[in-house]
Design an enzyme around this catalytic site. Structure first.
Site, short mmCIF file in Angstrom:
data_model
loop_
_atom_site.label_atom_id
_atom_site.label_comp_id
_atom_site.label_asym_id
_atom_site.label_seq_id
_atom_site.Cartn_x
_atom_site.Cartn_y
_atom_site.Cartn_z
CD GLU A 46 -3.37 -0.63 2.19
OE1 GLU A 46 -3.16 -0.35 3.15
OE2 GLU A 46 -4.05 -1.92 1.89
CD GLU B 200 -4.32 -5.65 3.04
OE1 GLU B 200 -5.09 -5.52 3.53
OE2 GLU B 200 -2.84 -5.61 3.20
#
Length: 504
Positions: A176, A295
């Site tokens: 991320e 995710e």
């Protein structure tokens, strides 16, 4: 009762084969996922390595494959060296990502040992720290983990008790990195160049590695799509996959929109595919980038934010963080998200349910006490077991309903997978909160003669859940009345239900 939903299955029309890694999961040093989750020395069920064997049994039953580690946000401040060597000599560190103290008693060797005890289907998926560290540290980790012997780092692993290399082939290039919350956050240009340098070096050590570049942290990011395009412009020929992350929750009582969360997931997947293919076309490359949806889950983030705002700032060890208790409704939504992933199996090669134990997880534990299955355990376990083979092209004709977030949405969300032996599993969700949904499937082109099973997850109380006090309150049950006659399957899907219909 609404009019009947219908679709046709034909082996000539397929989406693509299911990569087993579509049923992956995620272990991060966050809350109690590791400590008192999979690892609890002194627990009545703990083995000689401190692993909870009750949890190991549930992980095997869940059927998870690739397990991503050690983060997540945690990895962007992690020194992998802290988690190797004698456990009692490892340093305690502050974890900035989750404001906790990390003991490092569980590290790389313990992770690999855990995977080996889960079974051969459990593949390592290792993330490297590209937040506070870089190319040199990634190479050192790769050499320590994978080089057989004869170098300082490989001999250090052997001295630590792991004579055989770990054989990690699947690596995430950070986590991320588009997010301002990430330690070491970078712009797309900065990360793209950094990821390319790391990927090039890791391939020099081992050309066979599989690499995942960071895509957008969510479809809602201001930089979405532009981030992927910029990053892939630097890394297209060096990486194999680009990551996607998405979490869904019911907001302000809008359950109709929540039940249609997979509409957003499918749009996200298709937008990233379009971006990848645009970059490939611009580069005149014949290579096709796959997607790693590493995710995804139902996660009540607003609730977690409220808890974080009042949490003590004393750097606790393994605090209770993000321990969502999942309802029947949450399980049905999770099943629908699985349907979305399977419907895009031609491009989604990896997917990781985040996370595995305690932290927004299908498995819960109590320190010193039992482990149990959340409602979301069941759709994942059934899909992982029966969703292997070729995904058939399913294009339903379904009644619709109105949602605030997604407009008109089909009540039926479905896919089907044909196994190598010719058996077929249909996965279907009825999004109606109040009405059963009749379903007809034309199967004339398939050599099917009987219904093996119709399993349904539904309940008169859509908010029912499994808890420490009542761990078996919710589970799948046998649906009745499903029949196969003259090549047509007829069934009725209960209101707000996840269904698995197996045919042979």
């Amino acid at each position: 009762m609404p009019h009947t939903a219908r679709f046709t299955l034909d082996p000539a029309f397929t989406v693509g084969p299911v990569d087993p890694r579509l049923f992956g999961s995620f272990v991060e040093h966050l809350g109690r996922c590791v400590h008192t989750g999979i690892y609890e020395p002194g627990h009545p069920t703990a083995d000689e390595a401190g692993l909870r064997t009750d949890v190991l049994g549930l992980v095997r039953e869940l059927g998870t494959t690739a397990i991503r580690y050690p983060g997540g946000n945690f990895v962007s401040g992690y020194k992998w060296e802290d988690g190797v060597g004698p456990a009692d000599e490892r340093p305690r560190r502050l974890d900035l990502a989750w404001r906790s103290t990390e003991t490092n008693r569980f590290g790389l060797s313990e992770y690999i040992g855990f995977l080996r005890k889960v079974g051969p289907q459990a593949e390592p998926m290792m993330a490297v720290n590209l937040g506070t560290r870089g190319v040199a540290e990634a190479l050192e980790l790769q050499e320590y983990a994978n080089h057989p012997a004869g170098t300082e780092l490989s001999e250090r692993r052997i001295a630590h008790g792991d004579e055989q290399p770990f054989g990690i082939r699947l690596w995430c290039l950070g986590n991320e990195m588009d997010g301002p919350w990430q330690t070491g956050h970078k712009t797309a240009e900065e990360y793209g160049r950094f990821a390319a340098e790391t990927a090039r070096a890791m391939r020099q050590m081992d050309p066979a590695v599989e690499l995942v570049a960071c895509g957008s942290s969510s479809r809602g990011m201001d930089t979405f799509a532009a981030w992927e395009a910029t990053v892939l412009s630097e890394t297209y020929d060096l990486v194999d996959h680009v990551s996607l992350h998405a979490y869904y929750e019911e907001v302000d009582g809008d359950r109709d929109s929540f039940l249609a969360s997979a509409v957003d997931m499918e749009a996200f997947i298709e937008a990233v595919v379009a971006t990848c293919d645009h970059v490939g076309a611009r580069l005149k490359s014949s290579k096709r980038i796959s997607l790693s949806f590493d995710e995804w889950n139902v996660w009540y983030q607003r609730r977690s934010a409220e808890e974080a705002a009042t949490a003590p700032l004393d750097w606790p060890e393994a605090p209770r963080l993000l321990e969502d208790s999942y309802s029947v409704t949450d399980a049905v939504v999770l099943g629908s998200l699985l349907v979305a992933l399977l419907r895009h199996a031609d491009r989604v090669s990896i997917a990781c349910l985040a996370q595995l134990v305690n932290v927004i997880a299908p498995i819960m534990t109590e320190p010193g006490g039992p482990a149990w299955r959340q409602t979301t355990f069941f759709p994942f376990a059934q899909a992982a077991r029966h969703g292997r083979g070729q995904v058939l092209d399913v294009r339903p004709d379904s009644p619709t309903y109105a949602t605030k977030e997604h407009g008109e949405v089909p009540l039926l969300h479905a896919t089907a997978v044909r196994a190598p032996d010719g058996t077929v599993a249909v996965f279907a969700v009825n999004r109606s909160q109040t009405e059963p949904l009749p379903l007809e499937i034309a199967l004339h082109a398939l050599e099917l003669s009987r219904v093996v099973e119709h399993s349904a997850l539904a309940d008169e109380d859509p908010d029912a859940r499994n808890t420490l006090a009542d761990p078996e309150r919710v589970g799948p049950h046998r649906a009745t009345g499903t029949r196969l006659t003259d090549g047509v399957l007829s069934a009725v899907l209960e209101p707000l239900s996840w269904n698995v219909i197996r045919l042979a």
